[in-house]
Design a protein around this motif. Structure first.
Motif, PDB file in Angstrom:
ATOM      1  N   UNK A  43     -16.703  -8.084 -13.212  1.00 56.25           N
ATOM      2  CA  UNK A  43     -15.704  -7.287 -12.500  1.00 56.25           C
ATOM      3  C   UNK A  43     -14.755  -8.231 -11.780  1.00 56.25           C
ATOM      4  N   UNK A  44     -13.524  -7.754 -11.550  1.00 58.44           N
ATOM      5  CA  UNK A  44     -12.533  -8.645 -10.950  1.00 58.44           C
ATOM      6  C   UNK A  44     -11.526  -7.838 -10.148  1.00 58.44           C
ATOM      7  N   UNK A  45     -10.909  -8.495  -9.182  1.00 57.37           N
ATOM      8  CA  UNK A  45      -9.738  -7.953  -8.513  1.00 57.37           C
ATOM      9  C   UNK A  45      -8.783  -9.088  -8.201  1.00 57.37           C
ATOM     10  N   UNK A  46      -7.536  -8.723  -7.952  1.00 53.15           N
ATOM     11  CA  UNK A  46      -6.506  -9.668  -7.528  1.00 53.15           C
ATOM     12  C   UNK A  46      -5.877  -9.140  -6.254  1.00 53.15           C
ATOM     13  N   UNK A  47      -5.407 -10.066  -5.431  1.00 54.19           N
ATOM     14  CA  UNK A  47      -4.753  -9.672  -4.187  1.00 54.19           C
ATOM     15  C   UNK A  47      -3.518 -10.526  -3.965  1.00 54.19           C
ATOM     16  N   UNK A  48      -2.539  -9.945  -3.320  1.00 57.18           N
ATOM     17  CA  UNK A  48      -1.351 -10.668  -2.887  1.00 57.18           C
ATOM     18  C   UNK A  48      -1.593 -11.105  -1.449  1.00 57.18           C
ATOM     19  N   UNK A  49      -1.557 -12.415  -1.212  1.00 57.40           N
ATOM     20  CA  UNK A  49      -1.861 -12.976   0.103  1.00 57.40           C
ATOM     21  C   UNK A  49      -0.565 -13.489   0.725  1.00 57.40           C
ATOM     22  N   UNK A  50      -0.254 -12.976   1.899  1.00 55.81           N
ATOM     23  CA  UNK A  50       0.933 -13.404   2.641  1.00 55.81           C
ATOM     24  C   UNK A  50       0.505 -13.641   4.085  1.00 55.81           C
ATOM     25  N   UNK A  51       0.174 -14.894   4.398  1.00 57.77           N
ATOM     26  CA  UNK A  51      -0.351 -15.193   5.727  1.00 57.77           C
ATOM     27  C   UNK A  51      -1.694 -14.528   5.928  1.00 57.77           C
ATOM     28  N   UNK A  52      -1.794 -13.708   6.970  1.00 62.58           N
ATOM     29  CA  UNK A  52      -3.041 -12.991   7.242  1.00 62.58           C
ATOM     30  C   UNK A  52      -3.117 -11.657   6.510  1.00 62.58           C
ATOM     31  N   UNK A  53      -2.069 -11.291   5.799  1.00 65.15           N
ATOM     32  CA  UNK A  53      -2.052 -10.020   5.079  1.00 65.15           C
ATOM     33  C   UNK A  53      -2.603 -10.209   3.666  1.00 65.15           C
ATOM     34  N   UNK A  54      -3.597  -9.412   3.330  1.00 69.21           N
ATOM     35  CA  UNK A  54      -4.237  -9.469   2.014  1.00 69.21           C
ATOM     36  C   UNK A  54      -4.181  -8.072   1.413  1.00 69.21           C
ATOM     37  N   UNK A  55      -3.490  -7.943   0.278  1.00 72.55           N
ATOM     38  CA  UNK A  55      -3.286  -6.631  -0.330  1.00 72.55           C
ATOM     39  C   UNK A  55      -3.804  -6.641  -1.763  1.00 72.55           C
ATOM     40  N   UNK A  56      -4.976  -6.046  -2.017  1.00 72.70           N
ATOM     41  CA  UNK A  56      -5.506  -6.000  -3.386  1.00 72.70           C
ATOM     42  C   UNK A  56      -4.603  -5.193  -4.319  1.00 72.70           C
ATOM     43  N   UNK A  57      -4.407  -5.696  -5.511  1.00 72.76           N
ATOM     44  CA  UNK A  57      -3.527  -5.061  -6.490  1.00 72.76           C
ATOM     45  C   UNK A  57      -3.935  -3.625  -6.819  1.00 72.76           C
ATOM     46  N   UNK A  58      -5.240  -3.294  -6.952  1.00 73.98           N
ATOM     47  CA  UNK A  58      -5.587  -1.909  -7.294  1.00 73.98           C
ATOM     48  C   UNK A  58      -5.187  -0.883  -6.241  1.00 73.98           C
ATOM     49  N   UNK A  59      -4.790  -1.313  -5.045  1.00 77.31           N
ATOM     50  CA  UNK A  59      -4.290  -0.358  -4.049  1.00 77.31           C
ATOM     51  C   UNK A  59      -2.817  -0.033  -4.278  1.00 77.31           C
TER      52      UNK A  59
END
Length: 543
Positions: A345-361
């Motif tokens: 299983x896998x996920x990806x996230x966009x990381x911008x400083x302290x903000x972490x946003x997983x792609x499936x959201x």
């Protein structure tokens, strides 16, 4: 003689009323029948997949060694629904071995195999500069592949794959092989896009010249990293004080800009509580672009264990959600379709400083990777589906421009500008993968037939990873490669030509010699334990 008067009806004792036997329901749901192996003798046997208390178990019986049962998956609902992510396999250009004895004894790859090699793994040596108590490869002195052998392996991979995407050099510890840099160059010279070095990091931490050579050939680094506590490294690696070396190696890799995937082996009783800390550390470290969590599996060298309480992918995901306070949740992870979906299983996230946003959201990844209900739906965007398939693949390499492009294309809702510096954007894309390898207690032939991670051997053999580690291929290959090296050295000293014999595998059952106790399997134990067992064998039992 006067006969006794007959008993009155009231005086006749009543006959006992038979209690009807009650049928009982099983405490499990029989989900499917598959084929597995006996953990003792490796005989191929039937196995039942059972669902009980929202967990998945495998039960099997060997006619010689009895019944075995082990935990397969910690979430039965997720397990049973994973089939919709089962993507049709991609057939390699060529097969190497014929179908003769049947799976898993015809590797490979044989025409029965249902997937090509997304990831080719070349174990260039058996030696290591560590002596880990947990080591599926049973690392120790034995063999070194030659550069010519590795070039032959790479040429065969190109013949079967056309344009291989990823090759990983492993061992043993590949960084101590004297020709590892030329081997990396050989892979890149054949157009293999991503070349990975699987390492414990020791040589990177200590050897300036080697670091400079890595900077020249620039592989991706697949880096053993199990946590932060001394007790973790003592129990898993036999070196309680190794963490500073690992941190130094990571910092040195950051200095030269090489991308790293951390590879923690997670044991329920050792370091499950460190999962969240590993995630937090990895996201902030400039060299690290991803993590590949691997539940500890009991192949090769390992300690005592209970197969009924082994760690599985859902257990790690749930621990991660709790320890990161929801930074990542179970809903963020989607099965990988190229292998059997419950393996990865896998996920990806966009990381911008302290903000972490997983792609499936942001994108309903499941809609695009559902190969059952959505197979005939015409309105799914083809480009997005292709991009997501590239990310949700065992050949995906985080931190690369390609991964960044696929992420950007997948994420129409992210507000990503069209004119984008992919090199810079790639550093903001973070991957977390979970890979559950099978061991003799959980070996499932159905999963094996779609394995996309292959061990690449000289003479053109490609063996699915979990077959190589569990069925007996590793032991036979190592014996032959060690013998090949001895003969090569003898020929060199004698000044004669050396023509190696091809590797062969024989799984004909061997009858034990009567009257003799089996020889202890010393090669599956760490050095301290091997010494103890050897002494016991020599001295005999103590009374």
């Amino acid at each position: 003689m006067i006969p006794s008067p007959p008993l009155s009806p009231a005086a006749v004792p009543p006959l006992p009323v038979p209690v009807p036997r009650q049928k009982q329901d099983a405490d499990y749901v029989f989900f499917e029948l598959t084929r597995s192996i006996c953990p003792e003798c490796r005989r191929v046997i039937d196995a039942h997949i059972l669902l009980r208390d929202n967990k998945v178990y495998m039960r099997k019986r060997c006619p010689e060694h009895g019944t075995f049962e082990g935990l397969v998956y910690g979430d039965a609902q997720a397990y049973t629904s994973a089939s919709r992510f089962n993507k049709p396999g991609t057939i390699p250009l060529e097969f190497t071995t014929p179908i003769k004895d049947g799976c898993p004894h015809d590797c490979g790859l044989c025409p029965d195999h249902q997937q090509h090699a997304c990831l080719g793994i070349i174990e260039v040596n058996s030696a290591c500069n560590m002596d880990c108590p947990l080591c599926f490869a049973n690392a120790g002195a034995g063999f070194n592949l030659t550069l010519a052998e590795v070039e032959g392996i790479l040429d065969h991979l190109v013949a079967t794959e056309g344009n291989p995407e990823v090759v990983q050099f492993s061992g043993g510890e590949p960084s101590i092989h004297p020709q590892i840099i030329p081997m990396i160059r050989a892979a890149k010279a054949r157009g293999i896009r991503y070349v990975m070095l699987n390492t414990n990091g020791k040589r990177i931490a200590e050897d300036d010249a080697f670091l400079a050579e890595l900077n020249e050939v620039r592989p991706s680094i697949y880096f053993q990293f199990d946590g932060f506590e001394s007790a973790t490294y003592e129990r898993l690696r036999g070196e309680a004080d190794i963490l500073p070396k690992k941190l130094r190696a990571l910092d040195r890799l950051a200095e030269i800009g090489l991308g790293v995937v951390l590879v923690p082996a997670i044991d329920r009783e050792v370091n499950l509580h460190e999962v969240g800390a590993i995630v937090q550390f990895a996201i902030k470290h400039p060299a690290v672009h991803g993590i590949n969590f691997q539940p500890a599996f009991m192949s090769g060298r390992h300690g005592t264990h209970d197969p009924m309480t082994r760690l599985t992918i859902p257990d790690i995901v749930q621990a991660m959600a709790a320890q990161t306070e929801g930074m990542f949740t179970p809903q963020d992870f989607v099965p990988v379709p190229c292998c059997f979906p419950t393996c990865n299983s896998v996920t990806y996230a966009l990381v911008d400083g302290d903000n972490v946003l997983p792609l499936p959201r942001l994108v309903n990844v499941e809609d695009y990777l559902d190969y059952i209900t959505n197979r005939v739906v015409p309105d799914l965007a083809g480009d997005i589906k292709t991009a997501l398939e590239g990310l949700w693949s065992s050949s995906a390499v985080p931190g690369t421009d390609k991964a960044a492009q696929q992420f950007a294309l997948s994420c129409e809702a992210c507000g990503i500008p069209e004119a984008l510096d992919m090199g810079a954007f790639a550093k903001q894309v973070f991957m977390i993968m979970l890979q559950d390898f099978m061991d003799p207690w959980t070996f499932n032939q159905k999963n094996l037939m779609k394995c996309c991670k292959e061990i690449l051997l000289p003479d053109g053999k490609q063996i699915p990873f979990c077959a190589y580690n569990n069925v007996g291929y590793r032991e036979q290959a190592r014996t032959q490669l060690e013998a090949r090296e001895r003969k090569r050295n003898q020929a060199r000293r004698a000044g004669t030509a050396f023509i190696p014999e091809p590797l062969t595998f024989d799984f004909t059952p061997k009858r034990p010699t009567s009257g003799h106790s089996p020889t202890p399997l010393l090669h599956v134990l760490p050095k301290k334990a091997r010494a103890t067992v050897k002494k016991a064998v020599v001295d005999g039992p103590r009374h």
